[in-house]
Design a protein around this motif. Structure first.
Motif, PDB file in Angstrom:
ATOM      1  N   GLN A  88       0.826  -1.211   0.000  1.00 38.56           N
ATOM      2  CA  GLN A  88       0.000   0.000   0.000  1.00 38.56           C
ATOM      3  C   GLN A  88       0.855   1.254   0.000  1.00 38.56           C
ATOM      4  O   GLN A  88       0.569   2.210  -0.725  1.00 38.56           O
ATOM      5  N   LEU A  89       1.910   1.251   0.797  1.00 37.83           N
ATOM      6  CA  LEU A  89       2.808   2.403   0.839  1.00 37.83           C
ATOM      7  C   LEU A  89       3.484   2.607  -0.511  1.00 37.83           C
ATOM      8  O   LEU A  89       3.582   3.731  -1.003  1.00 37.83           O
ATOM      9  N   GLY A  90       3.931   1.519  -1.121  1.00 34.74           N
ATOM     10  CA  GLY A  90       4.559   1.607  -2.435  1.00 34.74           C
ATOM     11  C   GLY A  90       3.606   2.178  -3.470  1.00 34.74           C
ATOM     12  O   GLY A  90       4.000   3.005  -4.306  1.00 34.74           O
ATOM     13  N   ALA A  91       2.343   1.769  -3.420  1.00 33.65           N
ATOM     14  CA  ALA A  91       1.345   2.287  -4.362  1.00 33.65           C
ATOM     15  C   ALA A  91       1.111   3.775  -4.145  1.00 33.65           C
ATOM     16  O   ALA A  91       1.003   4.542  -5.112  1.00 33.65           O
ATOM     17  N   LYS A  92       1.076   4.206  -2.885  1.00 39.14           N
ATOM     18  CA  LYS A  92       0.885   5.631  -2.593  1.00 39.14           C
ATOM     19  C   LYS A  92       2.079   6.460  -3.047  1.00 39.14           C
ATOM     20  O   LYS A  92       1.918   7.549  -3.590  1.00 39.14           O
ATOM     21  N   VAL A  93       3.272   5.949  -2.830  1.00 41.74           N
ATOM     22  CA  VAL A  93       4.478   6.666  -3.260  1.00 41.74           C
ATOM     23  C   VAL A  93       4.504   6.757  -4.784  1.00 41.74           C
ATOM     24  O   VAL A  93       4.780   7.818  -5.348  1.00 41.74           O
ATOM     25  N   ALA A  94       4.208   5.651  -5.454  1.00 40.68           N
ATOM     26  CA  ALA A  94       4.190   5.646  -6.924  1.00 40.68           C
ATOM     27  C   ALA A  94       3.151   6.625  -7.446  1.00 40.68           C
ATOM     28  O   ALA A  94       3.413   7.362  -8.418  1.00 40.68           O
ATOM     29  N   ALA A  95       1.992   6.669  -6.816  1.00 46.34           N
ATOM     30  CA  ALA A  95       0.932   7.580  -7.249  1.00 46.34           C
ATOM     31  C   ALA A  95       1.335   9.037  -7.047  1.00 46.34           C
ATOM     32  O   ALA A  95       0.943   9.908  -7.824  1.00 46.34           O
ATOM     33  N   SER A  96       2.138   9.296  -6.019  1.00 45.63           N
ATOM     34  CA  SER A  96       2.542  10.678  -5.768  1.00 45.63           C
ATOM     35  C   SER A  96       3.527  11.199  -6.807  1.00 45.63           C
ATOM     36  O   SER A  96       3.688  12.403  -6.980  1.00 45.63           O
ATOM     37  N   PHE A  97       4.186  10.298  -7.533  1.00 53.95           N
ATOM     38  CA  PHE A  97       5.131  10.720  -8.566  1.00 53.95           C
ATOM     39  C   PHE A  97       4.483  10.866  -9.942  1.00 53.95           C
ATOM     40  O   PHE A  97       5.121  11.334 -10.867  1.00 53.95           O
TER      41      PHE A  97
END
Length: 112
Positions: A99-108
């Motif tokens: 979930q954290l990885g998905a949020k970080v990816a979405a922020s970029f």
């Protein structure tokens, strides 16, 4: 009466009582932290709610583990409880990382 016959049962009973008291104290502390964090300027209510829900879930899981472990009838059951808890924690950590990885990816991702 049983606790008087077996000193280990007296200790177990005392530890279970202490665990119950710690549940209440922990909840009071978490409520205080939540209230304090919501008082900060620019506090994001959704993120704070998500954070509190995550912490509440972790605390409940840890208390449940301790409760089950204290009530184990023998070493084999205690070992099984520990193994199940460890597996559950590994699974939860993997899900959290995803979930954290998905949020970080979405922020970029560039916004249009």
């Amino acid at each position: 009466m049983e606790a008087e016959k077996n000193p280990l049962e007296a200790v177990r009973s005392m530890m279970i009582d202490t665990l119950e008291k710690s549940r209440s104290a922990t909840q009071n502390y978490l409520d205080l932290v939540d209230k304090t964090m919501r008082g900060f300027p620019n506090a994001n209510a959704q993120q704070l709610g998500d954070f509190k829900a995550y912490i509440d879930k972790q605390v409940a899981t840890n208390h449940s583990f301790a409760d089950k472990l204290l009530r184990a009838k023998d070493f084999q059951e205690a070992f099984r409880i520990q193994a199940e808890y460890f597996q559950t924690q590994l699974k939860a950590a993997t899900e959290d990382a995803t979930q954290l990885g998905a949020k970080v990816a979405a922020s970029f991702k560039p916004t249009k």
